[in-house]
Design a protein around this motif. Structure first.
Motif, PDB file in Angstrom:
ATOM      1  N   ALA A  29       0.631  -1.240  -0.023  1.00 37.12           N
ATOM      2  CA  ALA A  29       0.145   0.102   0.028  1.00 37.12           C
ATOM      3  C   ALA A  29       0.846   1.226  -0.045  1.00 37.12           C
ATOM      4  N   SER A  30       1.983   1.343   0.929  1.00 32.96           N
ATOM      5  CA  SER A  30       2.987   2.365   0.619  1.00 32.96           C
ATOM      6  C   SER A  30       3.401   2.585  -0.457  1.00 32.96           C
ATOM      7  N   VAL A  31       3.684   1.689  -1.429  1.00 31.95           N
ATOM      8  CA  VAL A  31       3.947   1.889  -2.803  1.00 31.95           C
ATOM      9  C   VAL A  31       2.842   2.667  -3.513  1.00 31.95           C
ATOM     10  N   ALA A  32       1.864   1.998  -3.464  1.00 39.59           N
ATOM     11  CA  ALA A  32       0.578   2.558  -4.336  1.00 39.59           C
ATOM     12  C   ALA A  32       0.463   4.035  -3.756  1.00 39.59           C
ATOM     13  N   ILE A  33       0.555   4.227  -2.536  1.00 40.31           N
ATOM     14  CA  ILE A  33       0.245   5.491  -2.137  1.00 40.31           C
ATOM     15  C   ILE A  33       1.473   6.653  -2.787  1.00 40.31           C
ATOM     16  N   ALA A  34       2.582   6.198  -2.618  1.00 35.62           N
ATOM     17  CA  ALA A  34       3.516   7.164  -3.274  1.00 35.62           C
ATOM     18  C   ALA A  34       3.461   7.310  -4.852  1.00 35.62           C
ATOM     19  N   LYS A  35       2.792   6.323  -5.285  1.00 36.42           N
ATOM     20  CA  LYS A  35       2.640   6.473  -6.944  1.00 36.42           C
ATOM     21  C   LYS A  35       1.630   7.480  -7.290  1.00 36.42           C
ATOM     22  N   LYS A  36       0.503   7.371  -6.111  1.00 34.74           N
ATOM     23  CA  LYS A  36      -0.752   8.298  -6.154  1.00 34.74           C
ATOM     24  C   LYS A  36      -0.382   9.658  -5.969  1.00 34.74           C
ATOM     25  N   VAL A  37       0.629   9.903  -5.086  1.00 34.92           N
ATOM     26  CA  VAL A  37       1.144  11.237  -4.873  1.00 34.92           C
ATOM     27  C   VAL A  37       1.904  11.834  -6.099  1.00 34.92           C
ATOM     28  N   GLU A  38       2.584  11.031  -6.616  1.00 37.79           N
ATOM     29  CA  GLU A  38       3.192  11.712  -7.862  1.00 37.79           C
ATOM     30  C   GLU A  38       1.944  12.026  -8.853  1.00 37.79           C
ATOM     31  N   GLU A  39       1.314  10.899  -9.227  1.00 38.44           N
ATOM     32  CA  GLU A  39      -0.009  10.981  -9.988  1.00 38.44           C
ATOM     33  C   GLU A  39      -0.678  12.419  -9.871  1.00 38.44           C
ATOM     34  N   ILE A  40      -1.083  12.683  -8.687  1.00 37.04           N
ATOM     35  CA  ILE A  40      -1.962  14.063  -8.463  1.00 37.04           C
ATOM     36  C   ILE A  40      -1.004  15.250  -8.675  1.00 37.04           C
ATOM     37  N   GLN A  70       9.726   3.633  -9.795  1.00 39.51           N
ATOM     38  CA  GLN A  70       8.434   3.366 -10.303  1.00 39.51           C
ATOM     39  C   GLN A  70       7.852   4.806 -10.468  1.00 39.51           C
ATOM     40  N   THR A  71       8.663   5.870  -9.964  1.00 43.95           N
ATOM     41  CA  THR A  71       8.316   7.165 -10.137  1.00 43.95           C
ATOM     42  C   THR A  71       9.464   8.012 -10.835  1.00 43.95           C
ATOM     43  N   GLU A  72       9.024   9.127 -11.295  1.00 45.67           N
ATOM     44  CA  GLU A  72      10.032  10.182 -12.011  1.00 45.67           C
ATOM     45  C   GLU A  72      10.434  11.464 -11.485  1.00 45.67           C
ATOM     46  N   ARG A  73       9.459  11.770 -10.634  1.00 41.20           N
ATOM     47  CA  ARG A  73       9.375  13.216 -10.258  1.00 41.20           C
ATOM     48  C   ARG A  73       9.378  13.502  -8.617  1.00 41.20           C
ATOM     49  N   ILE A  74       8.796  12.888  -7.892  1.00 42.10           N
ATOM     50  CA  ILE A  74       8.804  13.169  -6.504  1.00 42.10           C
ATOM     51  C   ILE A  74       9.841  13.024  -5.646  1.00 42.10           C
ATOM     52  N   ILE A  75      10.089  13.772  -4.804  1.00 50.53           N
ATOM     53  CA  ILE A  75      11.187  13.665  -3.821  1.00 50.53           C
ATOM     54  C   ILE A  75      10.863  12.474  -2.788  1.00 50.53           C
ATOM     55  N   LEU A  76      11.837  11.545  -2.688  1.00 52.14           N
ATOM     56  CA  LEU A  76      11.709  10.488  -1.566  1.00 52.14           C
ATOM     57  C   LEU A  76      12.419  10.851  -0.440  1.00 52.14           C
ATOM     58  N   SER A  77      11.838  10.829   0.819  1.00 50.90           N
ATOM     59  CA  SER A  77      12.248  11.189   2.054  1.00 50.90           C
ATOM     60  C   SER A  77      11.666  10.303   3.152  1.00 50.90           C
ATOM     61  N   THR A  78      12.287  10.570   4.273  1.00 49.00           N
ATOM     62  CA  THR A  78      11.870   9.806   5.371  1.00 49.00           C
ATOM     63  C   THR A  78      11.004  10.676   6.485  1.00 49.00           C
ATOM     64  N   ALA A  79       9.961  10.082   7.154  1.00 54.95           N
ATOM     65  CA  ALA A  79       9.505  10.900   8.248  1.00 54.95           C
ATOM     66  C   ALA A  79      10.235  10.971   9.382  1.00 54.95           C
TER      67      ALA A  79
END
Length: 376
Positions: A29-40, A70-79
């Protein structure tokens, strides 16, 4: 302004039907959420670090590397990346590797964590928490800024002529944020290095975080990294959306009332009045989120917690779709309108690289990135 999502990676039973997702389901689910973050069109996806149930994210860099592919644009970080119990050598190596795989789309939030038993699990003493933070942050910066490091401290073995590999991409380390909910020393450390300060203000009233952020801004300027109002501040937040406010409250109430972190405490109405949680219409989310700027000043990153308390993945993805359609464009437009001409954007790999290529020394790169934004 960077706008995104963060996850604390909890595995919580859905109170509306009694189902509990498996670790496998939550990881996917975390992967799907990250991909949705980029999509929107959001900018950042951040994942927490925990080493105990009911959480799944013990190795966020592994998950983020998978998301990077699986993404191209979003910044990947840690909480949160646990600076107290992780070896700074391993942090330096893991995030440099992730930085290469993601072509620079990486930063991280360092924090002490809030789970006391984690310290002995990794051979540390919780009483040394602040000392570990200071020592490990210092070593981490040296490992990234210097090709060869000789170092001796109190809490780990000494290093002699050590080179951390791989080296940071393009010779530029990932940008570091420091997360804190109560520790003034963390604000001081962030200011000293010119790093960012992330106030995860999802539980306590704004007055508490105003003090921490005010201290960080004051000390950021003291150390010569820029004006106090230009310091790199990030904020947390929470929302639950529906077309009508009453529908949002009705749908979210069972999740709130049974959430492990705040269930069985203040009422939903009291909690939304006292904290950044917004449960309501898109316009209510817009108005409350924009109010953060009034309390904390111009800032650089806004992250929202959306996948907690047992909310099913389908609901989380629907929430993000609504946010992307009705809230995100309005926030972007208003943030752009309000932004002072000399307020820098949040540092990115590209801006830090430009500062380095301009001849900055490691300690000056963040300040020069600010100056470059001001000129540009």
């Amino acid at each position: 302004m960077q706008i995104g999502v963060f996850s604390v990676s909890d595995i919580t039973t859905d109170p509306t039907d009694g189902t509990t997702p498996s670790e496998h389901e939550r990881i996917k689910a975390s992967v799907a959420i990250a991909k949705k973050v980029e999509e929107i069109g959001m900018d950042v996806f951040a994942l927490g670090e925990h080493h105990n149930p009911p959480f799944f994210s013990s190795s966020p860099t592994t998950t983020l590397a998978h998301i990077a592919a699986q993404t191209e644009r979003i910044i990947l970080s840690t909480a949160t990346t646990l600076i107290t119990t992780n070896d700074p050598v391993k942090i330096a190596e893991d995030f440099a590797m992730l930085q290469h795989l993601a072509d620079g789309r990486v930063d991280l939030v360092l924090g002490r964590g809030n789970t006391a038993p984690v310290y002995p699990w990794f051979g540390k003493n919780m009483q040394d928490s602040v000392d570990l933070t200071v020592e490990n942050v210092h070593l981490l910066h040296r490992l990234w800024d210097e090709d060869v490091v000789s170092w001796q401290g109190k809490h780990r073995t000494a290093l002699q002529n050590f080179t951390s590999t791989p080296r940071p991409l393009d010779g530029v380390a990932p940008f570091v944020w420091h997360g804190s909910i109560r520790t003034p020393q963390v604000a001081e450390i962030a200011a000293y290095y010119g790093d960012g300060f992330f106030a995860n203000n999802i539980f306590w009233p704004k007055e508490h975080y105003q003090q921490l952020i005010g201290l960080y801004r004051e000390r950021f300027e003291h150390y010569g990294h820029g004006r106090a109002d230009q310091a790199f501040v990030g904020l947390g937040g929470q929302f639950y959306l529906a077309g009508k406010s009453q529908d949002a409250v009705r749908e979210f109430r069972p999740y709130f009332d049974n959430a492990p972190v705040y269930g069985h405490g203040p009422s939903l109405e009291d909690f939304t009045a006292q904290t950044p949680l917004t449960v309501g219409s898109p316009q209510e989310v817009i108005e409350k989120t924009l109010s953060f700027q009034e309390y904390f000043g111009d800032y650089h990153r806004q992250l929202f917690l959306v996948d907690h308390a047992g909310l099913p993945l389908k609901t989380v993805l629907n929430q993000l779709d609504m946010f992307g359609e009705y809230v995100l464009p309005e926030l972007r437009a208003e943030y752009a309108r309000r932004k002072p001409a000399d307020h820098p954007d949040s540092p990115t790999h590209a801006s830090l690289l430009a500062a380095r290529q301009a001849g900055a020394k490691p300690a000056q790169i963040k300040s020069n990135a600010v100056e470059a934004e001001n000129r540009g």
